[in-house]
Design a protein around this motif. Structure first.
Motif, PDB file in Angstrom:
ATOM      1  N   ASP A  72       0.816  -1.208  -0.105  1.00 36.16           N
ATOM      2  CA  ASP A  72       0.011   0.129  -0.031  1.00 36.16           C
ATOM      3  C   ASP A  72       0.819   1.160   0.052  1.00 36.16           C
ATOM      4  O   ASP A  72       1.639   1.289  -1.189  1.00 36.16           O
ATOM      5  N   SER A 109      -3.366  -2.562   3.062  1.00 39.08           N
ATOM      6  CA  SER A 109      -4.656  -1.857   2.854  1.00 39.08           C
ATOM      7  C   SER A 109      -5.125  -2.199   1.205  1.00 39.08           C
ATOM      8  O   SER A 109      -4.338  -1.240   0.310  1.00 39.08           O
ATOM      9  N   ALA A 110      -5.931  -3.047   0.521  1.00 42.35           N
ATOM     10  CA  ALA A 110      -5.817  -3.257  -0.521  1.00 42.35           C
ATOM     11  C   ALA A 110      -6.842  -2.739  -1.380  1.00 42.35           C
ATOM     12  O   ALA A 110      -6.596  -2.531  -2.687  1.00 42.35           O
ATOM     13  N   SER A 126      -6.312  -8.455  -1.703  1.00 44.53           N
ATOM     14  CA  SER A 126      -5.410  -8.240  -0.295  1.00 44.53           C
ATOM     15  C   SER A 126      -4.708  -9.707  -0.253  1.00 44.53           C
ATOM     16  O   SER A 126      -5.056 -10.781  -0.333  1.00 44.53           O
ATOM     17  N   ASP A 177      -5.579 -12.016   2.414  1.00 44.24           N
ATOM     18  CA  ASP A 177      -6.863 -12.874   2.031  1.00 44.24           C
ATOM     19  C   ASP A 177      -6.535 -14.048   1.251  1.00 44.24           C
ATOM     20  O   ASP A 177      -7.231 -15.005   1.330  1.00 44.24           O
TER      21      ASP A 177
END
Length: 549
Positions: A138, A167-168, A173, A176
């Motif tokens: 990020d 923070s995608a 992400s 994830d």
């Protein structure tokens, strides 16, 4: 997990001839192991020990392997397969190690971009490698890498997704993709490409350096043994981890192989690094010459308190001159080790027990007994010991060709497989290398390689520039700085405007000229068609006479 055609991959990445491969296997330089095997072996021996430390967390070896297996599963579910190329641009953080080992586990091939690269560089890397994904972060150090992700997805014909550590936002992400491990399919062969390092070349068009598991593992393990790495090693990765030097010479992977701990930081300043050394008990680190001088000055100003744990200071990436080496050696109460090499292969080290005159006055001797070095003249004729000439090399961890670059390979390698390093050097009677300069048309700015032609092309895109020529000028701190000579038309831009123009074109900050000289015309070269190389030499001579402005 599907796999790309191995025969096609072999054609993309020239390999060692069969007789050399057999020789290196029989001599024990190459094995059947991969980077996945390296990590697994360390986990078996050191599972509960701390492997990695960054600004956010600490991971044991067992935790690192678990995270790698989870991420590898998530990447497969996301569509990454064996043989795929993935551009990776991450700062010094645990996520870098996770991504590197996860892609290795899949047989996918990370293209190791640097944090300093910007849109222009990343687009080129994606295009050249036909990358299917871009992994970055990020907002780090004041720059939002998601800007590059947006640019890549909009412009690249091959990149299907951008994966973000942190923070995608609208992207995928990285966190994830950590899923319960459920991998299928065989691991990659040791002869497969483990990753791509970068070579700037002389035109600015990046060349991809294919590093295969078998030879890169020899590179890192032999280096770790030579440098005395052990379970007691605490290695500070202060240079960008994507560089060959802090990656595998022996780098943070060498520390993991030895069972030590790697401490990761993206801020190599004394203000940030010195407290880390004290807190974590750092025993070894690697710096480029300008940074070593900054650290040396800080020690002079503030003293050595807190640095007593240091046992090894490596300095490489560019030549450390003899006077600078004496100054650094006098400042630190540990062993100074000069490291000279290239991402294409050859590494020379001064040894831990070398005499002081060897440590401060040479760039070391080759890592491997199988490294072959030639010092040759302009006709490729071997020169006697002590004579200065062009350095050629081949060996068990020096590549035999760049990725998808046949024309360039024909020029960069001899018919016998020797790599033309572009360095001018001489050998001492005891086999140590002394680097005297470059014969490639390339600028080494504090360890970062810059192609004059690339900067010239960026300048020539400005509507007020009639012509441009870029040269290196000597600098006591960085070794070389970038000086651009420009012929302009009215309305005449300022130097600040031209620098801003290059920055806004998406170039990395280290490629922006340090100095811009405005001239009415360029000196005559004496030939019908202008030779840029000759022109740059004439400009350098004029600069040294104090005549350019």
């Amino acid at each position: 997990m599907t796999s790309k055609d191995p025969a096609a991959q072999a054609g993309d990445c020239p390999d060692w001839p069969d007789d050399f491969a057999q020789r290196y296997v029989e001599a024990g330089y190459w094995s059947s192991l991969t980077f996945t095997d390296l990590l697994s072996a360390s986990v078996r021996r050191f599972s509960s020990r701390v492997a990695l430390v960054d600004a956010w967390e600490r991971l044991t070896y067992q935790q690192l392997e678990e995270r790698v297996d989870q991420l590898a599963t998530g990447l497969v579910r996301h569509g990454v397969a064996s043989g795929d190329n993935v551009v990776v641009q991450l700062s010094n953080r645990i996520a870098f190690a996770e991504v590197f080992f996860a892609l290795s586990r899949l047989g996918a091939r990370p293209v190791l971009a640097l944090p300093a690269h910007r849109q222009l560089d990343i687009r080129r890397l994606c295009d050249i490698s036909s990358a299917i994904a871009y992994i970055t972060e990020d907002d780090q150090s004041g720059f939002d890498y998601r800007r590059i992700a947006r640019d890549v997805l909009a412009r690249s014909s091959s990149v299907r997704s951008a994966i973000i550590a942190g923070s995608a936002q609208k992207f995928v992400s990285l966190s994830d993709l950590h899923l319960p491990p459920a991998l299928e399919g065989p691991p990659p062969a040791s002869s497969a490409v483990a990753c791509f390092q970068l070579s700037g070349g002389t035109t600015g068009e990046p060349k991809l350096i294919p590093r295969r598991h078998r030879e890169y593992l020899y590179n890192v393990t032999a280096s770790a043994k030579l440098c005395g790495f052990s379970p007691d090693t605490v290695y500070l990765a202060a240079l960008p981890m994507a560089h060959n030097f802090p990656l595998c010479c022996p780098g943070f992977i060498g520390a993991l192989w030895a069972g030590g701990t790697a401490v990761l930081t993206s801020d190599p300043s004394p203000e940030a690094a010195f407290p880390l050394i004290k807190k974590e008990g750092v025993t070894a680190t690697a710096l480029v010459p300008p940074l070593a001088m900054v650290w040396s000055d800080a020690i002079t100003a503030y003293g050595y308190e807190g640095l007593e744990s240091l046992r090894l200071l490596q300095v490489g990436g560019a030549k450390l001159g003899i006077e600078a080496a004496k100054r650094v050696d006098a400042s630190f109460r540990c062993t100074l080790q000069q490291v000279f090499g290239m991402a294409e292969g050859l590494i020379c080290y001064t040894r831990l027990d070398d005499r002081r005159e060897q440590i401060v006055g040479t760039q070391g001797s080759p890592l491997s007994p199988a490294d072959e070095i030639r010092i040759v003249d302009a006709e490729d004729r071997d020169l006697p010991i002590g004579a200065v000439g062009s350095l050629l090399t081949r060996g068990p961890y020096t590549i035999r060709g760049y990725y998808r670059a046949k024309e360039h390979n024909d020029a960069a390698f001899t018919s016998e497989g020797f790599y033309r390093t572009g360095d001018r050097a001489r050998l001492t009677p005891d086999g140590y290398v002394i680097v005297e300069g470059r014969d490639k048309d390339q600028i080494n700015r504090g360890g970062e390689k810059v192609a004059p032609e690339e900067v010239e092309n960026l300048l020539l895109a400005h509507p007020a520039i009639v012509d441009a020529a870029v040269i290196s000028i000597p600098d006591a701190t960085l070794g070389e700085r970038i000086c651009a000579f420009v012929v302009v038309r009215d309305p005449k831009p300022t130097a600040a405007e031209l620098k801003r123009f290059i920055r806004e074109a998406g170039a990395a900050a280290y490629k922006i000229p340090d100095r811009i000289e405005f001239v009415d015309k360029f000196p005559e070269t004496g030939v019908g068609k202008t030779s840029r190389k000759l022109l740059r030499r004439l400009l350098l001579e004029a600069y040294e006479r104090g005549a350019p402005s």
